[in-house]
Design a protein around this motif. Structure first.
Motif, PDB file in Angstrom:
ATOM      1  N   ILE A  69      36.456 -29.892  24.618  1.00 61.47           N
ATOM      2  CA  ILE A  69      36.978 -28.452  24.301  1.00 61.47           C
ATOM      3  C   ILE A  69      35.961 -27.266  24.406  1.00 61.47           C
ATOM      4  O   ILE A  69      36.192 -26.401  25.348  1.00 61.47           O
ATOM      5  CB  ILE A  69      37.738 -28.466  23.154  1.00 61.47           C
ATOM      6  N   SER A  70      34.916 -27.637  23.919  1.00 62.21           N
ATOM      7  CA  SER A  70      33.696 -26.515  23.970  1.00 62.21           C
ATOM      8  C   SER A  70      33.086 -26.323  25.645  1.00 62.21           C
ATOM      9  O   SER A  70      32.988 -25.413  25.891  1.00 62.21           O
ATOM     10  CB  SER A  70      32.634 -27.093  22.936  1.00 62.21           C
ATOM     11  N   LEU A  71      32.883 -27.516  26.118  1.00 62.29           N
ATOM     12  CA  LEU A  71      32.581 -27.576  27.324  1.00 62.29           C
ATOM     13  C   LEU A  71      33.555 -26.877  28.282  1.00 62.29           C
ATOM     14  O   LEU A  71      33.275 -26.162  29.097  1.00 62.29           O
ATOM     15  CB  LEU A  71      32.409 -29.139  28.150  1.00 62.29           C
ATOM     16  N   ILE A  72      34.954 -27.136  28.326  1.00 64.48           N
ATOM     17  CA  ILE A  72      35.829 -26.335  28.986  1.00 64.48           C
ATOM     18  C   ILE A  72      35.806 -25.008  28.606  1.00 64.48           C
ATOM     19  O   ILE A  72      36.065 -24.018  29.513  1.00 64.48           O
ATOM     20  CB  ILE A  72      37.308 -27.165  29.052  1.00 64.48           C
ATOM     21  N   ARG A  73      36.091 -24.678  27.527  1.00 68.34           N
ATOM     22  CA  ARG A  73      35.742 -23.246  27.009  1.00 68.34           C
ATOM     23  C   ARG A  73      34.598 -22.513  27.586  1.00 68.34           C
ATOM     24  O   ARG A  73      34.631 -21.089  27.895  1.00 68.34           O
ATOM     25  CB  ARG A  73      35.941 -23.077  25.472  1.00 68.34           C
TER      26      ARG A  73
ATOM     27  N   ASN B 174      42.536 -20.352  27.844  1.00 69.68           N
ATOM     28  CA  ASN B 174      42.000 -20.700  26.412  1.00 69.68           C
ATOM     29  C   ASN B 174      43.218 -21.121  25.405  1.00 69.68           C
ATOM     30  O   ASN B 174      43.042 -21.973  24.649  1.00 69.68           O
ATOM     31  CB  ASN B 174      41.138 -19.653  25.936  1.00 69.68           C
ATOM     32  N   ASP B 175      44.313 -20.384  25.899  1.00 69.94           N
ATOM     33  CA  ASP B 175      45.407 -20.748  25.219  1.00 69.94           C
ATOM     34  C   ASP B 175      46.174 -21.906  25.549  1.00 69.94           C
ATOM     35  O   ASP B 175      46.778 -22.920  24.691  1.00 69.94           O
ATOM     36  CB  ASP B 175      46.521 -19.574  24.997  1.00 69.94           C
ATOM     37  N   LEU B 176      45.925 -22.183  26.860  1.00 72.29           N
ATOM     38  CA  LEU B 176      46.514 -23.441  27.255  1.00 72.29           C
ATOM     39  C   LEU B 176      45.826 -24.862  26.885  1.00 72.29           C
ATOM     40  O   LEU B 176      46.619 -25.718  26.640  1.00 72.29           O
ATOM     41  CB  LEU B 176      46.489 -23.413  28.905  1.00 72.29           C
ATOM     42  N   ILE B 177      44.507 -24.807  26.560  1.00 71.13           N
ATOM     43  CA  ILE B 177      43.737 -25.786  26.203  1.00 71.13           C
ATOM     44  C   ILE B 177      44.530 -26.312  24.788  1.00 71.13           C
ATOM     45  O   ILE B 177      44.487 -27.485  24.619  1.00 71.13           O
ATOM     46  CB  ILE B 177      42.360 -25.429  25.722  1.00 71.13           C
ATOM     47  N   ALA B 178      45.146 -25.820  24.061  1.00 74.07           N
ATOM     48  CA  ALA B 178      45.806 -25.932  22.794  1.00 74.07           C
ATOM     49  C   ALA B 178      46.800 -27.111  22.987  1.00 74.07           C
ATOM     50  O   ALA B 178      47.263 -27.876  22.253  1.00 74.07           O
ATOM     51  CB  ALA B 178      46.263 -24.944  22.016  1.00 74.07           C
ATOM     52  N   HIS B 179      47.356 -27.083  24.261  1.00 70.85           N
ATOM     53  CA  HIS B 179      48.370 -28.224  24.671  1.00 70.85           C
ATOM     54  C   HIS B 179      47.672 -29.282  25.320  1.00 70.85           C
ATOM     55  O   HIS B 179      48.459 -30.298  25.966  1.00 70.85           O
ATOM     56  CB  HIS B 179      49.313 -27.536  25.573  1.00 70.85           C
ATOM     57  N   LEU B 180      46.406 -29.364  25.502  1.00 73.44           N
ATOM     58  CA  LEU B 180      45.686 -30.456  26.050  1.00 73.44           C
ATOM     59  C   LEU B 180      45.792 -31.829  25.419  1.00 73.44           C
ATOM     60  O   LEU B 180      45.645 -31.675  24.181  1.00 73.44           O
ATOM     61  CB  LEU B 180      44.250 -30.277  26.349  1.00 73.44           C
ATOM     62  N   GLN B 181      46.315 -32.770  25.952  1.00 73.02           N
ATOM     63  CA  GLN B 181      46.318 -34.213  25.197  1.00 73.02           C
ATOM     64  C   GLN B 181      45.183 -34.803  25.528  1.00 73.02           C
ATOM     65  O   GLN B 181      44.783 -35.184  26.963  1.00 73.02           O
ATOM     66  CB  GLN B 181      47.526 -34.750  25.674  1.00 73.02           C
ATOM     67  N   VAL B 182      44.537 -35.634  24.775  1.00 74.15           N
ATOM     68  CA  VAL B 182      43.328 -36.231  25.052  1.00 74.15           C
ATOM     69  C   VAL B 182      43.424 -37.940  24.370  1.00 74.15           C
ATOM     70  O   VAL B 182      44.028 -38.063  23.397  1.00 74.15           O
ATOM     71  CB  VAL B 182      41.969 -35.797  24.446  1.00 74.15           C
TER      72      VAL B 182
ATOM     73  N   ALA C 117      34.729 -19.413  30.273  1.00 72.89           N
ATOM     74  CA  ALA C 117      34.356 -18.114  29.826  1.00 72.89           C
ATOM     75  C   ALA C 117      33.343 -17.459  31.012  1.00 72.89           C
ATOM     76  O   ALA C 117      33.201 -16.373  31.145  1.00 72.89           O
ATOM     77  CB  ALA C 117      33.389 -18.051  28.699  1.00 72.89           C
ATOM     78  N   ILE C 118      32.925 -18.425  32.093  1.00 75.92           N
ATOM     79  CA  ILE C 118      32.000 -17.874  32.828  1.00 75.92           C
ATOM     80  C   ILE C 118      32.647 -17.893  34.466  1.00 75.92           C
ATOM     81  O   ILE C 118      32.089 -17.017  35.395  1.00 75.92           O
ATOM     82  CB  ILE C 118      30.723 -18.753  33.045  1.00 75.92           C
ATOM     83  N   VAL C 119      33.736 -18.545  34.618  1.00 78.46           N
ATOM     84  CA  VAL C 119      34.261 -18.669  35.845  1.00 78.46           C
ATOM     85  C   VAL C 119      35.001 -17.168  36.262  1.00 78.46           C
ATOM     86  O   VAL C 119      35.366 -16.419  35.435  1.00 78.46           O
ATOM     87  CB  VAL C 119      35.417 -19.591  35.959  1.00 78.46           C
TER      88      VAL C 119
END
Length: 87
Positions: free
Chosen positions: A37-41, A75-83, A45-47
């Motif tokens: 999650i940290s990597l994706i955030r 960033n909000d969408l990440i809350a729904h990420l299933q891992v 942030a930079i894209v």
């Protein structure tokens, strides 16, 4: 990423780890959900969302659906990420 999350596709963390090590983008032997999650955030942030939208527009029939795409949206969408860490 949006398509995968909205479709409920589960991210296989072990597969991601293998690919990240192979590409040289990750140099540790393990990764957990919080690190991913940290990597994706960091990437979100930079894209340049405008460049991403410009790249995608030609592949979709209604480019207006991209109007919602923004840093806060993803960033909000990440809350729904299933891992899953299962092989």
């Amino acid at each position: 990423m949006e398509w995968y999350i909205k479709k409920g596709v589960v991210l296989n963390l072990n597969h991601f780890l293998e690919r990240a090590i192979m590409s040289g983008d990750w140099n540790k032997k393990t990764i957990n959900k919080e690190e991913f999650i940290s990597l994706i955030r960091e990437r979100i942030a930079i894209v340049s969302m405008e460049r991403v939208k410009a790249d995608i527009k030609r592949f979709i029939s209604n480019p207006n659906v991209l109007n919602i795409w923004s840093t806060p949206y993803f960033n909000d969408l990440i809350a729904h990420l299933q891992v899953s860490a299962e092989p």
